[in-house]
Scaffold this motif. Structure first.
Motif, short mmCIF file in Angstrom:
data_model
loop_
_atom_site.label_atom_id
_atom_site.label_comp_id
_atom_site.label_asym_id
_atom_site.label_seq_id
_atom_site.Cartn_x
_atom_site.Cartn_y
_atom_site.Cartn_z
N LEU A 722 0.82 -1.21 0.00
CA LEU A 722 0.00 0.00 0.00
C LEU A 722 0.86 1.26 0.00
CD1 LEU A 722 -2.85 1.08 0.08
CD2 LEU A 722 -2.95 0.56 2.52
N VAL A 723 2.10 1.15 0.48
CA VAL A 723 3.00 2.32 0.52
C VAL A 723 3.17 2.93 -0.86
CG1 VAL A 723 5.32 3.12 1.12
CG2 VAL A 723 4.21 1.38 2.52
N VAL A 724 3.20 2.07 -1.90
CA VAL A 724 3.43 2.55 -3.26
C VAL A 724 2.19 2.38 -4.12
CG1 VAL A 724 5.92 2.27 -3.24
CG2 VAL A 724 4.49 0.31 -3.80
N ALA A 725 1.04 2.17 -3.51
CA ALA A 725 -0.21 2.08 -4.26
C ALA A 725 -0.67 3.47 -4.66
CB ALA A 725 -1.27 1.39 -3.41
N ALA A 726 -1.57 3.53 -5.62
CA ALA A 726 -2.06 4.82 -6.11
C ALA A 726 -3.12 5.38 -5.16
CB ALA A 726 -2.65 4.66 -7.50
N TRP A 727 -3.11 6.69 -5.02
CA TRP A 727 -4.11 7.38 -4.20
C TRP A 727 -5.45 7.38 -4.95
CZ3 TRP A 727 -4.34 8.71 0.68
CH2 TRP A 727 -5.27 9.66 1.11
N PRO A 728 -6.56 7.17 -4.26
CA PRO A 728 -7.87 7.16 -4.92
C PRO A 728 -8.16 8.45 -5.68
CG PRO A 728 -8.05 6.30 -2.70
CD PRO A 728 -6.66 6.86 -2.82
N GLN A 729 -8.72 8.29 -6.87
CA GLN A 729 -9.03 9.43 -7.71
C GLN A 729 -10.54 9.68 -7.75
OE1 GLN A 729 -6.57 11.40 -9.19
NE2 GLN A 729 -5.37 10.10 -7.77
N PRO A 730 -10.95 10.90 -8.09
CA PRO A 730 -12.39 11.18 -8.19
C PRO A 730 -13.04 10.33 -9.28
CG PRO A 730 -11.09 13.20 -8.18
CD PRO A 730 -10.12 12.08 -8.34
N THR A 731 -14.31 10.00 -9.08
CA THR A 731 -15.07 9.26 -10.08
C THR A 731 -16.19 10.14 -10.59
OG1 THR A 731 -16.43 8.33 -8.30
CG2 THR A 731 -14.58 7.00 -9.08
N ASP A 732 -16.50 10.01 -11.87
CA ASP A 732 -17.51 10.86 -12.50
C ASP A 732 -18.74 10.02 -12.84
OD1 ASP A 732 -18.75 13.03 -13.62
OD2 ASP A 732 -17.74 12.85 -15.56
N THR A 733 -19.39 9.48 -11.81
CA THR A 733 -20.55 8.61 -12.03
C THR A 733 -21.84 9.27 -11.58
OG1 THR A 733 -20.16 7.58 -9.88
CG2 THR A 733 -19.17 6.52 -11.81
#
Length: 893
Positions: A722-733
């Motif tokens: 998780l240290v190098v996982a991507a940060w959650p991004q906004p979703t356009d739903t």
């Protein structure tokens, strides 16, 4: 850090001690915290406020480190090249004091060893204790780049210190002069303002008479709490418009003990309304008197030596300690008949050395100084121009109040441990400032004083990156992104870094005018009662004790949850236990989800063929699914906004309540119903929704709770770390407001039925038959399975006969739930219990109503007491209504 078994099982329960050390070392070994200056990623850099090498991390340090680590971890996940640079300060006074104390126990002094041997001894002590803080940082989970660890007296930083000293000396910004300083008689050195603490002390106010003892002859009365300093008096000041003394201005009076005439001078500083309106002036031992002495060109004899003994006055008081002299001078004045009032107790504030505890002595001393006017202006302009932004903005006036009114800075200390001032004296009085690459002239002797510790730590943001050389680190990571520090050292450290940063700016790159773009000022950590933590109060908390008892995640979440810019934080064991419970809740919820097939979209499971697909189209999801995904999107935005504005409390509160109140308390329960439908398509969708929610939630929580989230996330996703996982991004739903309203109505309905069950004394797992009316009108046609499962209801048959009815008003209509509790409740026993509770509630209501109707009580009672009675009345009234309704629903007599 990949695992050979993607379906590895989680342990039975969450035990932080079992995982934290192993996880941290794995992160370090994998190089996750090591920054790459050649990376093409955008840079994010923080330099650690260097703790004293001889100390240990207290709760204030832990607070600061948690916030820095959270910022660094989040930016790393967002794709930045992150450098969080660790290091320690040589702590000149603290280290020298510690070593001298050890020598004293051996019967030695530093003079017995000599300067060179003493410095070697201090280095040996540093080597022995230097790993203490580093080990504590590892226990906290600090994601620092250990390969770049620095020390304020290592070779590179020493080179930076000598370089900037010479540059400032050559520019006329460093000079030597005799000025007033805070003097420590125990340490025998000047000390900085931050090393002085003030406390009220019971002293005595002595009023005595200068001049003739005959009232008809010229005389004047002054008062002081430090009567011994009158041996250094060189004037008496009065206000120029004070008519009482107009005839004396310009005249002289004899000093009672010293062969010196005391002139009467006029100065606007004097308050004619205070005391006698006359003030004794001792320029060498009082800051205000020193300023007056400068204005009037007065003599400034120093009457104490470096141990605060009376010296060079030519009186019988020479050789006395200042406190002994205080008594003897007063007695001698009394013998001469000069004490004009009875000596009386007087409470006044006295500065004490924080290191040794003795009262400091304002003392005129030859010292080295930095001329700060132009440097302070540049530091102020950097904030005014927006190059550096202070968070919170409310701290700006304090910043400007300091930098716009700064006095020249005393940078010399009469110590042996520290950066020795690079000034060399020739045999014929020559003075040479020698830079790191310069040759020392033959026959020259170096200045014995060392530099104030704040001088070297003021260079910290750029000296740690290799300045004065043009290094890749300096090019990539300077100016640093943010400085995280307490508002209490805004002036002492931050202002000095800003002054040095603006001074060296022309030597750096274009735009590198400041040492940090953002300045985040946090408050103090206080105990649960709001008191400042201190050894004397016995209310300090060792952060490592909490790590041992509750886990590092619990400590970190407790501190981050209370953190807002500029605000103090109060913490106690209850807070830590609550955070530990939260970590356990996350663990249990994720373990349950995994046992029920929860999986994050796009992950690969061992033995399961192709990677798991994406979430189904929203139209194929239930309202419960769409609701929790929409709430996830909202909470992600709230967490992002909180972290971006350094409002950690807002981010953590949002994540906490989403995780506990919505995911664990509601969606997991709703998901159980969907899993139980034995619909393969529905179960797959539910597992993906649940996996998505947990995947994103654990990512969002990782900056403040890195250990438990790492264990859970890698089990959920089978990804590396998780240290190098991507940060959650906004979703356009978009947002399904209809689903949100329906879930809100369903929660209200279930809550009311549960409350009724509790009031009736039904066992939690006991199911009762029920008929429900109004679900269609409420838009909850498909929600009966959820209601039955979560409220422990079951369908009715031909024998159904309602014994109670619950009407619940929802957003669109009222839903009626008819329940048959026959055979499930001992009605007689329940009526007896409820009747007793009702009687108690009615008594409380009568008592509180009586008090609030008593005008005499209302006129005398404090507002907070009256408000508490009103609150009790309100609660009692609600209880009377609730219990009465429950009794009525039971029926019978």
């Amino acid at each position: 850090m990949t695992t050979t078994d993607p379906t590895r099982e989680l342990p039975k329960s969450w035990d932080p001690a079992e995982h934290e050390g192993r996880l941290y070392q794995g992160w370090v070994d994998a190089g996750y915290f090591t920054a790459d200056a050649d990376s093409d990623r955008p840079a994010f850099s923080i330099v650690i406020p260097p703790p004293n090498v001889n100390g240990s991390l207290h709760m204030g340090h832990a607070y600061e480190h948690v916030l820095m680590d959270a910022l660094a971890r989040r930016r790393r996940m967002q794709g930045y090249e992150v450098l969080w640079l660790p290091g320690m300060d040589h702590a000149a006074i603290a280290m020298q004091t510690m070593v001298e104390r050890k020598l004293a126990a051996e019967g030695l002094t530093r003079d017995d060893l000599g300067r060179e041997a003493f410095i070697e001894r201090v280095w040996a002590e540093k080597a022995e204790i230097g790993d203490n803080i580093g080990n504590q940082m590892r226990r906290l989970g600090d994601g620092v780049d250990w390969s770049r660890e620095r020390f304020t007296m290592d070779e590179g930083l020493s080179r930076a210190v000598q370089t900037v000293f010479k540059q400032m000396y050559d520019d006329g910004l460093i000079y030597r002069a005799e000025r007033l300083v805070n003097w420590s008689p125990v340490l025998k050195t000047a000390i900085s303002d931050i090393e002085v603490s003030y406390a009220d002390v019971e002293g005595e106010l002595v009023s005595f008479r200068y001049g003739s003892l005959d009232d008809a002859e010229p005389h004047i009365v002054v008062a002081t709490t430090r009567v011994e300093t009158m041996l250094g008096d060189t004037a008496i000041a009065v206000h120029p418009e004070d008519g009482r003394y107009a005839h004396l201005i310009g005249s002289e009076l004899d000093h009672p003990f010293v062969d010196r005439k005391i002139p009467i001078i006029a100065d606007d500083y004097v308050d004619p309304e205070f005391g006698s309106g006359a003030v004794k002036i001792t320029p060498a031992h009082d800051p205000n008197d020193f300023a007056i002495g400068q204005r009037h060109d007065l003599p400034m004899p120093t009457i104490m030596d470096d141990e605060a003994r009376i010296a060079d006055t030519g009186t019988s008081f020479d050789g006395m300690d200042r406190f002994e002299a205080r008594v003897k001078v007063r007695e001698a004045l009394a013998e001469q008949g000069r004490i004009v009032k009875e000596v009386r107790p007087y409470l006044h504030s006295v500065g004490h050395s924080e290191r040794t505890g003795e009262p400091i002595e304002p003392r005129l001393s030859m010292q080295w100084w930095v001329k700060v006017e132009s440097l302070a202006k540049a530091a102020g302009d950097a904030v005014r121009g927006g190059d550096t932004v202070i968070h919170p903005q409310s701290m700006e006036p304090r910043w400007f109040g300091w930098v716009d009114n700064m006095y020249d800075w005393c940078i010399s200390r009469q110590l042996w441990w520290g950066h020795r001032i690079p000034i060399w004296y020739g045999p014929d009085g020559e003075v040479a400032c020698v830079g790191p690459d310069d040759e020392v002239p033959a026959g020259y002797v170096q200045e014995t004083d060392v530099l104030d510790t704040w001088f070297s730590s003021g260079l910290w943001p750029f000296s740690t990156l290799g300045w004065p050389d043009k290094t890749p680190d300096l090019e990539k990571f300077y100016p640093t992104s943010v400085l995280v520090t307490g508002y209490d050292i805004l002036f002492f450290w931050v202002a000095r870094m800003m002054m040095f940063g603006t001074f060296v700016a022309p030597q750096l790159g274009e735009g590198d005018t400041i040492p940090f773009h953002n300045l985040f000022l946090h408050g103090l950590v206080r105990d649960e009662h709001g008191r400042k933590m201190s050894k004397s109060k016995g209310n300090g908390i060792d952060p490592l004790d909490w790590v041992e008892r509750f886990g590092a995640d619990a400590l970190r979440f407790t501190l981050a949850r209370g953190a807002n810019p500029g605000s103090d934080i109060s913490v106690g064991e209850d807070h830590a236990q609550s955070s530990r419970n939260f970590a356990t809740k996350l663990f249990n919820a994720t373990k349950f989800a995994l046992m029920n097939g929860a999986v994050a979209p796009g992950t690969q499971r061992a033995g399961q063929g192709d990677p798991v697909g994406d979430l189904p189209d929203r139209s194929a999801l239930t309202e419960a699914d769409r609701w929790i995904l929409d709430r996830l999107a909202t909470v992600r935005a709230e967490a992002d906004a909180g972290f971006e504005s350094y409002e950690f409390s807002k981010a953590c509160e949002s994540l906490y309540h989403f995780a506990w109140d919505e995911v664990c308390d509601w969606y997991l329960e709703l998901a159980k119903v969907q899993f139980a439908e034995n619909d393969e398509q529905r179960s797959r969708a539910t597992s993906l929704v649940l996996g998505t929610v947990l995947d994103q939630l654990l990512r969002l929580l990782h900056p403040v709770m890195p250990f438990v989230t790492e264990v859970l996330w890698t089990a959920l996703t089978n990804e590396e770390s998780l240290v190098v996982a991507a940060w959650p991004q906004p979703t356009d739903t978009g947002t399904d407001t209809r689903a949100a309203q329906h879930i809100d109505d369903l929660q209200r309905l279930i809550t009311e039925v549960r409350r009724f069950r509790s009031d009736q004394g039904l066992k939690p797992g006991q199911r009762v038959a029920a008929e429900v009316e109004g679900l269609d009108a409420a838009g909850l046609t498909d929600s009966r399975p959820y209601l039955d499962s979560l409220a422990r209801l079951e369908g009715s048959d031909d024998t159904f006969s309602a014994t109670a009815t619950i009407d619940v008003r929802l957003s669109a209509t009222t839903v009626t739930v008819k329940i048959d509790t026959s055979g499930t409740v001992d009605v007689a026993a329940e009526r007896k219990r409820l009747t007793k509770d009702l009687a108690a509630a009615e008594k409380e209501l009568a008592q509180t109503t009586g008090k609030l109707g008593n005008d005499q009580f209302l006129s005398k009672a404090p507002d907070h007491v009256v408000e508490k009675i009103r609150e009790r009345q309100k609660v009692a009234a609600e209880e009377v209504e609730r219990l009465g309704a429950t009794l009525s629903a039971l029926g019978g007599s």
